[in-house]
Design an enzyme around this catalytic site. Structure first.
Site, PDB file in Angstrom:
ATOM      1  N   ASP A   9     -50.483  32.500  28.313  1.00 37.14           N
ATOM      2  CA  ASP A   9     -50.530  31.185  27.686  1.00 37.14           C
ATOM      3  C   ASP A   9     -49.101  30.745  27.362  1.00 37.14           C
ATOM      4  OD1 ASP A   9     -51.526  28.901  26.297  1.00 37.14           O
ATOM      5  OD2 ASP A   9     -51.511  30.007  24.412  1.00 37.14           O
ATOM      6  N   ASP A  11     -48.139  27.846  24.731  1.00 36.83           N
ATOM      7  CA  ASP A  11     -47.905  27.453  23.339  1.00 36.83           C
ATOM      8  C   ASP A  11     -48.179  28.600  22.377  1.00 36.83           C
ATOM      9  OD1 ASP A  11     -47.326  24.932  24.349  1.00 36.83           O
ATOM     10  OD2 ASP A  11     -49.381  24.231  24.110  1.00 36.83           O
TER      11      ASP A  11
END
Length: 146
Positions: A9, A11
């Site tokens: 991922d 963020d």
């Protein structure tokens, strides 16, 4: 030899989204959604050890970046793509997947700060919750995977 797939991922896993968001709110409280501002995503700082860790993982696994889009900033698609190029080079942009449903992807591992909300709960492999007690940082993730 086929390498196992690991999704990472962006963020708050690769990029320090929360710190930038908090700083933007403090500096410009009149802006209701700072993540909707031009270059918000492009200017996120890498999390500690993130770049080096992903490069190490990429030597063993088939690493892809799997991130959900911001519905408040349609420019985030471009800015996230540019962030990957800025930090990993043009070739790695071919391994960027922007999807609101991470459970649609097949792979061995997903390294994400959330375990649900964007389809993580339907991911067929193992979700390593970055920032949790078990995986508080990139050193703990590498110790587990390598």
């Amino acid at each position: 030899m086929i390498r196992e797939i690991v999704y990472v991922d962006m963020d708050d896993v690769l990029c320090d989204y929360s710190r930038s968001y908090s700083k933007a709110v403090a500096e410009n409280p009149q802006v209701k959604h700072p993540q909707s501002q031009l270059n918000f995503f492009r200017n996120l700082q890498p999390k500690t050890d993130a770049i080096e860790a992903v490069n190490k993982l990429n030597s063993v696994f088939d690493v892809y970046f799997l991130t959900a889009p911001s519905v408040r900033n349609p420019l985030c698609y471009t800015e996230k793509r540019l962030w990957i190029e800025d930090h990993f080079g043009l070739e790695m942009t071919r391994k960027l997947i922007i999807s609101p449903n991470k459970g649609l992807n097949k792979g061995k591992y997903l390294i994400d700060d959330h375990i649900d909300g964007a389809g993580q709960e339907n991911f067929e492999g193992k979700v390593l919750q970055f920032g949790s007690d078990k995986f508080p940082d990139w050193k703990s993730v590498l110790a587990y995977l390598l």
